[in-house]
Design a protein around this motif. Sequence first.
Motif, mmCIF file in Angstrom:
data_model
loop_
_atom_site.group_PDB
_atom_site.id
_atom_site.type_symbol
_atom_site.label_atom_id
_atom_site.label_comp_id
_atom_site.label_asym_id
_atom_site.label_seq_id
_atom_site.Cartn_x
_atom_site.Cartn_y
_atom_site.Cartn_z
ATOM 1 N N LEU A 271 -1.170 1.386 -4.824
ATOM 2 C CA LEU A 271 -0.228 0.318 -4.534
ATOM 3 C C LEU A 271 1.098 0.647 -5.197
ATOM 4 O O LEU A 271 1.133 1.179 -6.306
ATOM 5 N N ARG A 272 2.173 0.307 -4.518
ATOM 6 C CA ARG A 272 3.519 0.396 -5.089
ATOM 7 C C ARG A 272 3.926 -1.035 -5.429
ATOM 8 O O ARG A 272 3.822 -1.938 -4.593
ATOM 9 N N VAL A 273 4.375 -1.241 -6.666
ATOM 10 C CA VAL A 273 4.786 -2.564 -7.125
ATOM 11 C C VAL A 273 6.224 -2.455 -7.622
ATOM 12 O O VAL A 273 6.519 -1.632 -8.486
ATOM 13 N N ILE A 274 7.109 -3.283 -7.067
ATOM 14 C CA ILE A 274 8.522 -3.247 -7.417
ATOM 15 C C ILE A 274 8.957 -4.651 -7.815
ATOM 16 O O ILE A 274 8.575 -5.631 -7.164
ATOM 17 N N GLY A 275 9.751 -4.745 -8.865
ATOM 18 C CA GLY A 275 10.250 -6.049 -9.279
ATOM 19 C C GLY A 275 11.316 -5.931 -10.336
ATOM 20 O O GLY A 275 11.710 -4.826 -10.736
ATOM 21 N N LEU A 276 11.788 -7.074 -10.799
ATOM 22 C CA LEU A 276 12.769 -7.104 -11.876
ATOM 23 C C LEU A 276 12.091 -6.722 -13.186
ATOM 24 O O LEU A 276 11.015 -7.226 -13.507
ATOM 25 N N ASN A 277 12.725 -5.832 -13.917
ATOM 26 C CA ASN A 277 12.168 -5.411 -15.189
ATOM 27 C C ASN A 277 12.405 -6.493 -16.245
ATOM 28 O O ASN A 277 13.419 -7.173 -16.250
ATOM 29 N N ARG A 278 11.404 -6.637 -17.087
ATOM 30 C CA ARG A 278 11.535 -7.463 -18.277
ATOM 31 C C ARG A 278 10.491 -6.999 -19.278
ATOM 32 O O ARG A 278 9.507 -6.336 -18.915
ATOM 33 N N HIS B 229 0.849 -1.188 0.000
ATOM 34 C CA HIS B 229 0.000 0.000 0.000
ATOM 35 C C HIS B 229 0.886 1.240 0.000
ATOM 36 O O HIS B 229 1.901 1.273 0.691
ATOM 37 N N ALA B 230 0.524 2.234 -0.784
ATOM 38 C CA ALA B 230 1.269 3.491 -0.816
ATOM 39 C C ALA B 230 0.320 4.623 -0.437
ATOM 40 O O ALA B 230 -0.628 4.912 -1.159
ATOM 41 N N GLU B 231 0.566 5.212 0.716
ATOM 42 C CA GLU B 231 -0.239 6.343 1.154
ATOM 43 C C GLU B 231 0.220 7.571 0.363
ATOM 44 O O GLU B 231 1.383 7.961 0.430
ATOM 45 N N VAL B 232 -0.687 8.137 -0.398
ATOM 46 C CA VAL B 232 -0.363 9.260 -1.278
ATOM 47 C C VAL B 232 -0.869 10.555 -0.653
ATOM 48 O O VAL B 232 -1.991 10.622 -0.158
ATOM 49 N N TRP B 233 -0.009 11.565 -0.692
ATOM 50 C CA TRP B 233 -0.328 12.890 -0.182
ATOM 51 C C TRP B 233 -0.450 13.843 -1.358
ATOM 52 O O TRP B 233 0.302 13.740 -2.330
ATOM 53 N N ALA B 234 -1.388 14.780 -1.288
ATOM 54 C CA ALA B 234 -1.620 15.711 -2.394
ATOM 55 C C ALA B 234 -1.705 17.142 -1.885
ATOM 56 O O ALA B 234 -2.141 17.384 -0.761
ATOM 57 N N SER B 235 -1.277 18.063 -2.739
ATOM 58 C CA SER B 235 -1.386 19.484 -2.439
ATOM 59 C C SER B 235 -1.639 20.246 -3.731
ATOM 60 O O SER B 235 -1.139 19.870 -4.791
ATOM 61 N N THR B 236 -2.387 21.313 -3.621
ATOM 62 C CA THR B 236 -2.547 22.243 -4.733
ATOM 63 C C THR B 236 -1.463 23.301 -4.594
ATOM 64 O O THR B 236 -1.227 23.817 -3.503
ATOM 65 N N ILE B 237 -0.790 23.585 -5.700
ATOM 66 C CA ILE B 237 0.287 24.576 -5.698
ATOM 67 C C ILE B 237 0.035 25.590 -6.799
ATOM 68 O O ILE B 237 -0.783 25.362 -7.695
ATOM 69 N N ASP B 238 0.748 26.698 -6.733
ATOM 70 C CA ASP B 238 0.667 27.692 -7.804
ATOM 71 C C ASP B 238 1.379 27.148 -9.039
ATOM 72 O O ASP B 238 2.470 26.582 -8.954
ATOM 73 N N ASP B 239 0.749 27.336 -10.195
ATOM 74 C CA ASP B 239 1.319 26.919 -11.470
ATOM 75 C C ASP B 239 2.200 28.063 -11.975
ATOM 76 O O ASP B 239 1.783 28.887 -12.780
ATOM 77 N N LYS B 240 3.410 28.109 -11.419
ATOM 78 C CA LYS B 240 4.365 29.163 -11.779
ATOM 79 C C LYS B 240 5.770 28.639 -11.475
ATOM 80 O O LYS B 240 5.922 27.669 -10.722
ATOM 81 N N PHE C 264 11.926 -2.304 -11.976
ATOM 82 C CA PHE C 264 10.841 -1.384 -12.310
ATOM 83 C C PHE C 264 10.111 -1.048 -11.021
ATOM 84 O O PHE C 264 10.128 -1.795 -10.050
ATOM 85 N N ILE C 265 9.481 0.100 -11.041
ATOM 86 C CA ILE C 265 8.581 0.484 -9.957
ATOM 87 C C ILE C 265 7.326 1.048 -10.603
ATOM 88 O O ILE C 265 7.410 1.824 -11.559
#
Length: 140
Positions: free
Chosen positions: A81-88, A7-18, A118-119
């Motif tokens: 979700l965060r998924v990490i493994g060998l890339n192929r 599980h990946a807890e995601v945080w969000a914020s609104t910022i100025d587009d500048k 990969f992630i």
Amino acid sequence: MDLIVEHAEVWASTIDDKPGGLAGVLTVLNQAGADLQSVISRRAPDQPGKAVVFVTPLQGDAEIAAAAQVGFNVTQTLHSLRVIGLNRLGIVAELAQKLADAGINLRGFSASVLGTQFIAYAAVDSLQDAKKAAAILGQA
């Protein structure tokens, strides 16, 4: 295939587009010791002059206090979700197909490769879908 699925807890914020809008909030998080694994920022098309930034992870009181200072909140509706493994070749397509076959709709998806790993981050519509996706991908 051996995958790390969490599980990946995601945080969000609104910022100025500048210029400096993103740098300003990331600097505050950095000064609090945040070791971010993922940062995604984009313009907010419904809010001219604004952008949104998503980060993960934030851990500990100092990081969370700093995040609150610059407008971050943990997202209650973005189950990731965060998924990490060998890339192929084809691994991301396979993961997406497994979720599709299980009837899980992706509301967001990002993936990158670094060296042999990969992630990927998969955002789904509900906590129930996140648990189901974790079980499916954990068996992949």
